[in-house]
Design a protein around this motif. Structure first.
Motif, PDB file in Angstrom:
ATOM      1  N   SER A 281       0.809  -1.225   0.000  1.00 28.13           N
ATOM      2  CA  SER A 281       0.000   0.000   0.000  1.00 28.13           C
ATOM      3  C   SER A 281       0.841   1.274   0.000  1.00 28.13           C
ATOM      4  O   SER A 281       0.450   2.275  -0.593  1.00 28.13           O
ATOM      5  CB  SER A 281      -0.949   0.011   1.209  1.00 28.13           C
ATOM      6  N   ILE A 282       2.007   1.245   0.650  1.00 31.77           N
ATOM      7  CA  ILE A 282       2.822   2.463   0.745  1.00 31.77           C
ATOM      8  C   ILE A 282       3.972   2.472  -0.262  1.00 31.77           C
ATOM      9  O   ILE A 282       4.251   3.490  -0.892  1.00 31.77           O
ATOM     10  CB  ILE A 282       3.375   2.648   2.174  1.00 31.77           C
ATOM     11  N   PHE A 283       4.620   1.319  -0.432  1.00 27.91           N
ATOM     12  CA  PHE A 283       5.809   1.288  -1.289  1.00 27.91           C
ATOM     13  C   PHE A 283       5.536   0.750  -2.699  1.00 27.91           C
ATOM     14  O   PHE A 283       6.448   0.621  -3.507  1.00 27.91           O
ATOM     15  CB  PHE A 283       6.927   0.496  -0.614  1.00 27.91           C
ATOM     16  N   GLY A 284       4.282   0.403  -2.978  1.00 27.01           N
ATOM     17  CA  GLY A 284       3.906   0.044  -4.345  1.00 27.01           C
ATOM     18  C   GLY A 284       4.427  -1.290  -4.839  1.00 27.01           C
ATOM     19  O   GLY A 284       4.510  -1.521  -6.043  1.00 27.01           O
TER      20      GLY A 284
ATOM     21  N   SER B 297      16.022   2.635   6.838  1.00 29.70           N
ATOM     22  CA  SER B 297      17.162   3.516   6.552  1.00 29.70           C
ATOM     23  C   SER B 297      17.799   3.163   5.210  1.00 29.70           C
ATOM     24  O   SER B 297      18.268   4.038   4.481  1.00 29.70           O
ATOM     25  CB  SER B 297      18.202   3.450   7.678  1.00 29.70           C
ATOM     26  N   VAL B 298      17.776   1.861   4.859  1.00 26.73           N
ATOM     27  CA  VAL B 298      18.291   1.434   3.546  1.00 26.73           C
ATOM     28  C   VAL B 298      17.273   1.798   2.461  1.00 26.73           C
ATOM     29  O   VAL B 298      17.626   2.346   1.409  1.00 26.73           O
ATOM     30  CB  VAL B 298      18.587  -0.080   3.522  1.00 26.73           C
ATOM     31  N   PHE B 299      16.012   1.490   2.710  1.00 22.25           N
ATOM     32  CA  PHE B 299      14.942   1.798   1.756  1.00 22.25           C
ATOM     33  C   PHE B 299      14.927   3.276   1.373  1.00 22.25           C
ATOM     34  O   PHE B 299      14.864   3.626   0.199  1.00 22.25           O
ATOM     35  CB  PHE B 299      13.585   1.465   2.410  1.00 22.25           C
ATOM     36  N   LEU B 300      14.965   4.131   2.386  1.00 20.44           N
ATOM     37  CA  LEU B 300      14.723   5.556   2.162  1.00 20.44           C
ATOM     38  C   LEU B 300      15.990   6.349   1.874  1.00 20.44           C
ATOM     39  O   LEU B 300      15.974   7.265   1.054  1.00 20.44           O
ATOM     40  CB  LEU B 300      14.028   6.160   3.386  1.00 20.44           C
ATOM     41  N   ARG B 301      17.074   6.002   2.549  1.00 15.91           N
ATOM     42  CA  ARG B 301      18.265   6.851   2.453  1.00 15.91           C
ATOM     43  C   ARG B 301      19.554   6.039   2.357  1.00 15.91           C
ATOM     44  O   ARG B 301      20.635   6.531   2.702  1.00 15.91           O
ATOM     45  CB  ARG B 301      18.346   7.777   3.678  1.00 15.91           C
ATOM     46  N   GLY B 302      19.437   4.809   1.923  1.00 16.15           N
ATOM     47  CA  GLY B 302      20.611   3.945   1.865  1.00 16.15           C
ATOM     48  C   GLY B 302      21.652   4.414   0.864  1.00 16.15           C
ATOM     49  O   GLY B 302      21.315   4.964  -0.190  1.00 16.15           O
ATOM     50  N   THR B 303      22.904   4.197   1.201  1.00 17.57           N
ATOM     51  CA  THR B 303      23.986   4.455   0.246  1.00 17.57           C
ATOM     52  C   THR B 303      23.937   3.379  -0.847  1.00 17.57           C
ATOM     53  O   THR B 303      23.236   2.366  -0.711  1.00 17.57           O
ATOM     54  CB  THR B 303      25.353   4.380   0.942  1.00 17.57           C
ATOM     55  N   PHE B 304      24.687   3.588  -1.892  1.00 18.82           N
ATOM     56  CA  PHE B 304      24.760   2.590  -2.962  1.00 18.82           C
ATOM     57  C   PHE B 304      25.224   1.245  -2.393  1.00 18.82           C
ATOM     58  O   PHE B 304      24.669   0.194  -2.723  1.00 18.82           O
ATOM     59  CB  PHE B 304      25.717   3.071  -4.051  1.00 18.82           C
ATOM     60  N   GLU B 305      26.222   1.290  -1.503  1.00 20.75           N
ATOM     61  CA  GLU B 305      26.761   0.052  -0.909  1.00 20.75           C
ATOM     62  C   GLU B 305      25.698  -0.670  -0.076  1.00 20.75           C
ATOM     63  O   GLU B 305      25.578  -1.895  -0.123  1.00 20.75           O
ATOM     64  CB  GLU B 305      27.978   0.365  -0.033  1.00 20.75           C
TER      65      GLU B 305
ATOM     66  N   LEU C 168      13.496  -2.738  -4.165  1.00 21.33           N
ATOM     67  CA  LEU C 168      13.634  -1.428  -3.540  1.00 21.33           C
ATOM     68  C   LEU C 168      12.488  -0.543  -4.026  1.00 21.33           C
ATOM     69  O   LEU C 168      12.092  -0.636  -5.192  1.00 21.33           O
ATOM     70  CB  LEU C 168      14.973  -0.772  -3.919  1.00 21.33           C
ATOM     71  N   PRO C 169      11.944   0.312  -3.165  1.00 24.59           N
ATOM     72  CA  PRO C 169      10.833   1.157  -3.605  1.00 24.59           C
ATOM     73  C   PRO C 169      11.285   2.267  -4.538  1.00 24.59           C
ATOM     74  O   PRO C 169      12.442   2.695  -4.488  1.00 24.59           O
ATOM     75  CB  PRO C 169      10.298   1.736  -2.292  1.00 24.59           C
ATOM     76  N   GLU C 170      10.369   2.726  -5.387  1.00 25.86           N
ATOM     77  CA  GLU C 170      10.664   3.854  -6.263  1.00 25.86           C
ATOM     78  C   GLU C 170      10.762   5.127  -5.433  1.00 25.86           C
ATOM     79  O   GLU C 170      10.167   5.241  -4.359  1.00 25.86           O
ATOM     80  CB  GLU C 170       9.552   4.008  -7.307  1.00 25.86           C
ATOM     81  N   ALA C 171      11.508   6.101  -5.967  1.00 24.61           N
ATOM     82  CA  ALA C 171      11.754   7.353  -5.236  1.00 24.61           C
ATOM     83  C   ALA C 171      10.457   8.049  -4.837  1.00 24.61           C
ATOM     84  O   ALA C 171      10.326   8.554  -3.716  1.00 24.61           O
ATOM     85  CB  ALA C 171      12.615   8.286  -6.084  1.00 24.61           C
ATOM     86  N   LYS C 172       9.466   8.042  -5.729  1.00 22.06           N
ATOM     87  CA  LYS C 172       8.203   8.747  -5.423  1.00 22.06           C
ATOM     88  C   LYS C 172       7.501   8.108  -4.221  1.00 22.06           C
ATOM     89  O   LYS C 172       6.887   8.810  -3.400  1.00 22.06           O
ATOM     90  CB  LYS C 172       7.282   8.754  -6.647  1.00 22.06           C
ATOM     91  N   ASN C 173       7.592   6.774  -4.104  1.00 26.03           N
ATOM     92  CA  ASN C 173       6.967   6.094  -2.967  1.00 26.03           C
ATOM     93  C   ASN C 173       7.717   6.362  -1.663  1.00 26.03           C
ATOM     94  O   ASN C 173       7.109   6.442  -0.595  1.00 26.03           O
ATOM     95  CB  ASN C 173       6.880   4.589  -3.236  1.00 26.03           C
ATOM     96  N   CYS C 174       9.046   6.514  -1.775  1.00 24.98           N
ATOM     97  CA  CYS C 174       9.841   6.864  -0.593  1.00 24.98           C
ATOM     98  C   CYS C 174       9.461   8.259  -0.101  1.00 24.98           C
ATOM     99  O   CYS C 174       9.300   8.483   1.104  1.00 24.98           O
ATOM    100  CB  CYS C 174      11.336   6.824  -0.915  1.00 24.98           C
ATOM    101  N   LEU C 175       9.320   9.205  -1.043  1.00 23.40           N
ATOM    102  CA  LEU C 175       8.943  10.570  -0.674  1.00 23.40           C
ATOM    103  C   LEU C 175       7.560  10.585  -0.030  1.00 23.40           C
ATOM    104  O   LEU C 175       7.318  11.303   0.949  1.00 23.40           O
ATOM    105  CB  LEU C 175       8.963  11.481  -1.908  1.00 23.40           C
ATOM    106  N   HIS C 176       6.654   9.788  -0.582  1.00 25.79           N
ATOM    107  CA  HIS C 176       5.293   9.701  -0.039  1.00 25.79           C
ATOM    108  C   HIS C 176       5.329   9.153   1.393  1.00 25.79           C
ATOM    109  O   HIS C 176       4.660   9.682   2.290  1.00 25.79           O
ATOM    110  CB  HIS C 176       4.446   8.799  -0.941  1.00 25.79           C
ATOM    111  N   PHE C 177       6.133   8.109   1.602  1.00 24.87           N
ATOM    112  CA  PHE C 177       6.246   7.520   2.934  1.00 24.87           C
ATOM    113  C   PHE C 177       6.814   8.534   3.928  1.00 24.87           C
ATOM    114  O   PHE C 177       6.307   8.685   5.047  1.00 24.87           O
ATOM    115  CB  PHE C 177       7.137   6.273   2.911  1.00 24.87           C
ATOM    116  N   GLU C 178       7.884   9.233   3.523  1.00 29.35           N
ATOM    117  CA  GLU C 178       8.500  10.211   4.429  1.00 29.35           C
ATOM    118  C   GLU C 178       7.514  11.325   4.773  1.00 29.35           C
ATOM    119  O   GLU C 178       7.452  11.791   5.914  1.00 29.35           O
ATOM    120  CB  GLU C 178       9.785  10.786   3.814  1.00 29.35           C
TER     121      GLU C 178
END
Length: 209
Positions: A58-61, A93-101, A187-197
């Motif tokens: 529902s949130i991350f699509g 923290s990985v989903f929303l703001r994780g580094t590439f690594e 991994l969620p799409e950027a728009k879904n991460c922004l929506h969650f935040e």
């Protein structure tokens, strides 16, 4: 949760999770508590698989059953079939703001499940079959998928041992970042991460940083 215990938990989590401010961790704990309560669960146990899958959907699509289960297991570090509050915040923290690594390690964890630290030919076959079926319900021939498995191994199996180790995966993805989610979107799409935040942190001004 009483304020003293909440403050102590925030302090403890912030020592290991650096990508969120204290006020954001506070918000994520409150959100976690409300999600657990809404599902009839207990805070000390956490989110069960069905509740967590509902959040992914529902949130991350996310819509792929197999991958949602795998993401659940990647979040559930202690393998107790519940996501506790620390696993919840570390995973987010990985989903929303994780580094590439961090995202590289997370995707690899999602893709291998047999515990030996490698993605086997059988796992590649199953994931590709599942991914192709999601895109087109027409039955894919096993022979066609086997050919795709061979092509994938040629591209990613650098030590030619018939499976993909983390070193293989990292080398391939660094050469071509499109391979990060080669076996399906985990991994969620950027728009879904922004929506969650926006949902999670909308009351952030009410908390002290």
């Amino acid at each position: 949760m009483e304020q003293r215990a909440l403050k102590k938990l925030v302090e403890s989590i912030c020592k290991t999770v650096k990508s969120f401010k204290k006020s954001e961790v506070h918000c994520l704990i409150n959100l976690f508590q409300s999600l657990v309560e809404r599902s009839g669960g207990r805070f000390d146990k956490g989110l069960d698989r069905n509740t967590f899958r509902g959040i992914l959907y529902s949130i991350f699509g996310m819509t792929d059953d197999t991958l949602m289960n795998r993401v659940f297991f990647a979040f559930d570090k202690d393998s107790d079939n519940y996501i506790n509050v620390i696993e919840w915040i570390k995973g987010l923290s990985v989903f929303l703001r994780g580094t590439f690594e961090e995202k590289l390690k997370f995707c690899f964890e999602v893709y291998y499940l047999n515990g030996d630290g490698c993605i086997s030919q059988e796992e590649i076959f199953d994931m590709l079959k599942n991914s192709l079926y999601q895109q087109s319900p027409e039955e894919e021939s096993d022979e066609g998928i086997s050919e795709l498995v061979d092509l994938t191994l040629k591209k990613m199996d650098y030590d030619n041992d018939g499976k993909i180790s983390f070193a293989d995966f990292e080398t391939a993805v660094r050469k071509d970042t499109l391979l990060l989610e080669v076996f399906g979107p985990c991994l969620p799409e950027a728009k879904n991460c922004l929506h969650f935040e926006a949902l999670a942190f909308r009351n952030i001004m009410t908390f002290q940083t």
